[in-house]
Design a protein around this motif. Structure first.
Motif, PDB file in Angstrom:
ATOM      1  N   ASN A   1      -3.385   5.597   9.819  1.00  0.00           N
ATOM      2  CA  ASN A   1      -4.487   4.642  10.096  1.00  0.00           C
ATOM      3  C   ASN A   1      -4.672   3.855   8.760  1.00  0.00           C
ATOM      4  O   ASN A   1      -4.805   2.477   8.650  1.00  0.00           O
ATOM      5  CB  ASN A   1      -5.670   5.316  10.547  1.00  0.00           C
ATOM      6  N   VAL A   2      -4.983   4.579   7.739  1.00  0.00           N
ATOM      7  CA  VAL A   2      -5.160   3.988   6.525  1.00  0.00           C
ATOM      8  C   VAL A   2      -4.359   3.076   6.010  1.00  0.00           C
ATOM      9  O   VAL A   2      -4.330   1.976   5.479  1.00  0.00           O
ATOM     10  CB  VAL A   2      -5.656   5.431   5.555  1.00  0.00           C
ATOM     11  N   VAL A   3      -2.856   3.542   6.268  1.00  0.00           N
ATOM     12  CA  VAL A   3      -1.849   2.715   5.753  1.00  0.00           C
ATOM     13  C   VAL A   3      -1.657   1.377   6.237  1.00  0.00           C
ATOM     14  O   VAL A   3      -1.515   0.471   6.127  1.00  0.00           O
ATOM     15  CB  VAL A   3      -0.385   3.325   5.951  1.00  0.00           C
TER      16      VAL A   3
ATOM     17  N   TRP B   1      -4.255  -0.088   8.049  1.00  0.00           N
ATOM     18  CA  TRP B   1      -5.388  -1.009   7.670  1.00  0.00           C
ATOM     19  C   TRP B   1      -5.120  -1.711   6.164  1.00  0.00           C
ATOM     20  O   TRP B   1      -5.639  -2.921   6.054  1.00  0.00           O
ATOM     21  CB  TRP B   1      -6.683  -0.187   7.749  1.00  0.00           C
ATOM     22  N   THR B   2      -4.780  -0.814   5.492  1.00  0.00           N
ATOM     23  CA  THR B   2      -4.526  -1.303   3.961  1.00  0.00           C
ATOM     24  C   THR B   2      -3.292  -2.337   4.037  1.00  0.00           C
ATOM     25  O   THR B   2      -3.686  -3.515   3.286  1.00  0.00           O
ATOM     26  CB  THR B   2      -3.817  -0.220   2.952  1.00  0.00           C
ATOM     27  N   THR B   3      -2.429  -2.434   4.732  1.00  0.00           N
ATOM     28  CA  THR B   3      -1.333  -3.319   4.860  1.00  0.00           C
ATOM     29  C   THR B   3      -1.895  -4.476   5.181  1.00  0.00           C
ATOM     30  O   THR B   3      -1.868  -5.736   4.694  1.00  0.00           O
ATOM     31  CB  THR B   3      -0.294  -2.875   5.699  1.00  0.00           C
TER      32      THR B   3
ATOM     33  N   HIS C   1      -8.301   0.861  -1.515  1.00  0.00           N
ATOM     34  CA  HIS C   1      -6.663   0.862  -2.193  1.00  0.00           C
ATOM     35  C   HIS C   1      -6.385  -0.452  -2.539  1.00  0.00           C
ATOM     36  O   HIS C   1      -5.660  -0.789  -3.300  1.00  0.00           O
ATOM     37  CB  HIS C   1      -5.958   1.515  -0.833  1.00  0.00           C
TER      38      HIS C   1
ATOM     39  N   ALA D   1      -9.120   1.831   3.069  1.00  0.00           N
ATOM     40  CA  ALA D   1      -8.485   0.673   2.828  1.00  0.00           C
ATOM     41  C   ALA D   1      -8.757  -0.123   1.832  1.00  0.00           C
ATOM     42  O   ALA D   1      -8.114  -0.716   1.026  1.00  0.00           O
ATOM     43  CB  ALA D   1      -8.138   0.026   4.433  1.00  0.00           C
TER      44      ALA D   1
ATOM     45  N   PRO E   1       0.896  -1.325   0.084  1.00  0.00           N
ATOM     46  CA  PRO E   1       0.021   0.049   0.005  1.00  0.00           C
ATOM     47  C   PRO E   1       0.838   1.246   0.196  1.00  0.00           C
ATOM     48  O   PRO E   1       2.073   1.179   0.372  1.00  0.00           O
ATOM     49  CB  PRO E   1      -0.592  -0.106   1.271  1.00  0.00           C
TER      50      PRO E   1
END
Length: 470
Positions: free
Chosen positions: A450-452, A454-456, A317, A314, A28
């Motif tokens: 947070n988004v990173v 969660w995406t990971t 992405h 997330a 991500p």
């Protein structure tokens, strides 16, 4: 490690562990990359929901408007199978709210808000002597004679904690304090807000009455107003101790209370669901949840518009990086605040379906600092890969099992694996359930982190094999 090497390492680990796992999508974007390209999907969702809809009390037209908004937004983002799943729920709405200390000192107004499911005092309000208790436990242990005919006050100063661990202990005064007071004959209950701020912004939240227990008026004072009540009560106690020297009998601390909420019967609420279809229709889905409703004092930015923004960004992405093996199911649950009705409705409808793993974001928007797992032994490789990737974001691996969130609670109780991406809750209870729960309290940089995270996590889970997760 370069991005190419990371992709190869993840792919190799997945193939060794499961034999049939698809090669994970590219890593991500980082928080810095998101900021550089102006890609703030989570912020956009949070800003738009709180601006265009605002407060979203469960069972009201505002929550209904939020569901219509959510369906349109998720469809516009390209998600599949976007739908609303309605259910009925008992609905409570707020009325007038006033409180004053009226004796034995000069009358003073207090900042108060009704707790969900509070009964009404009637339009003229009520007056009563204060029965002071330092904690819920003290109230529970008190004889009925100490409570009967009085307005109970529960004083319990919550302390800040990164993991928000004080909420369960101090929250009992709100969750069941009115129930205990009613059974002992109180005419009303007032609590110190379950919060850690020092502003004149009382914290609302639900209270609950057992079947057969008569609901009574129940409210929460802001912390400064609770402090004022305590000072008056202590001064009145000191006067009572010295009454012989002073030559008169002092009066009790007395309150006038006006709360006029009402129950309006069964009303419609609902869950909004969307999906990222997986390449393997037979594989069980990954479910990610937030809740769409909010209390009505603020605009519900941290609780829980930000959570919906985080999980949805997330999923977007991951979808944009390539089709995952497992379907990702997004649940924007309704009516969480007033009794987790949306989570229960989802379980009633989908609980017999197989779910690979469930995750929820419902603790604000500050940075993720720890990850906790509750996965089967077969998923040890998945757990290790997630922990290794998140370590690069400064997120530590916890030692306790994950508990899941409210809206996925029934799934987790039924045995669905879960992961908690624990957010920093140090300031969360300054804002929780107050008029201060507004967009300006969200830090865009922490939201991106947070988004990173969660995406990971989501990319690894959605690419996992059947040998790893059910």
């Amino acid at each position: 490690m370069t991005n190419s090497l990371r992709i190869l390492a993840l792919a190799s680990a997945a193939l060794v562990a499961g034999g049939a796992a698809a090669i994970p999508p590219p890593p991500p974007p980082t928080a810095a990359q998101l900021a550089e390209r102006g890609d703030d999907l989570a912020w956009s969702i949070t800003e738009d929901l709180t601006t265009e809809i605002g407060p979203r009390l469960a069972g009201t037209e505002a929550e209904s408007a939020a569901r219509r908004w959510a369906v349109a937004r998720l469809q516009a983002m390209g998600f599949a199978n976007v739908r609303e799943e309605q259910f009925l729920m008992p609905t409570w709405v707020r009325g007038d709210e006033e409180a004053s200390l009226i004796g034995p000192f000069q009358p003073q107004k207090l900042a108060i808000t009704a707790l969900g499911n509070s009964a009404s005092t009637g339009p003229k309000g009520i007056e009563g002597d204060i029965a002071y208790f330092p904690s819920y436990d003290a109230l529970a242990a008190a004889p009925d004679t100490q409570v009967r005919g009085k307005i109970v006050f529960i004083d319990h100063q919550m302390e800040r904690a990164q993991d928000g661990s004080g909420y369960g202990q101090y929250g009992r005064g709100r969750f069941i304090g009115a129930n205990a007071a009613s059974k002992k004959g109180a005419i009303a209950v007032v609590i110190r807000s379950i919060g850690t701020d020092n502003h004149r912004t009382p914290h609302t939240g639900g209270t609950n009455f057992e079947a057969g227990v008569t609901p009574i008026p129940a409210g929460a004072l802001s912390n400064p107003d609770a402090d004022q009540l305590v000072r008056q009560w202590k001064r009145a106690q000191a006067m009572r101790t010295n009454e012989n020297e002073m030559g008169y009998t002092p009066e009790a601390v007395r309150m006038k209370l006006l709360l006029t909420p009402k129950q309006v019967g069964q009303q419609h609420s609902g869950n909004v669901i969307a999906e990222v279809p997986g390449s393997d229709p037979a594989a069980s889905p990954v479910i990610i949840a937030c809740h769409l409703d909010s209390w009505d004092l603020g605009t519900g930015a941290i609780d829980d518009a930000a959570g919906c923004g985080i999980i949805t960004a997330a999923a977007k992405h991951v979808m944009s990086s390539g089709q995952p093996r497992r379907t990702i199911r997004i649940l924007w649950a309704g009516a969480e605040e007033v009794g987790v009705f949306g989570g229960k409705a989802y379980f009633d409808k989908h609980g017999t379906e197989k779910h690979a793993v469930a995750l929820e974001s419902d603790f604000g928007a500050d940075r993720v600092w720890r990850v906790d797992f509750k996965l089967p032994a077969s998923a040890k490789g998945v757990e290790d890969r997630i922990a290794a990737e998140l370590a690069g974001l400064g997120i530590v691996r916890g030692k306790d099992p994950a508990g899941g969130g409210a809206d996925i609670g029934a799934l987790v109780k039924a045995g669905v694996p879960t992961i908690d991406l624990q957010q920093d809750g140090t300031r969360y209870f300054d804002l929780h359930h107050t008029p201060d729960d507004t967009l300006d309290k969200i830090d865009p940089a922490q939201l991106r982190q947070n988004v990173v995270a969660w995406t990971t996590t989501l990319a690894i889970l959605a690419g996992s094999s059947d040998a790893e997760l059910p």
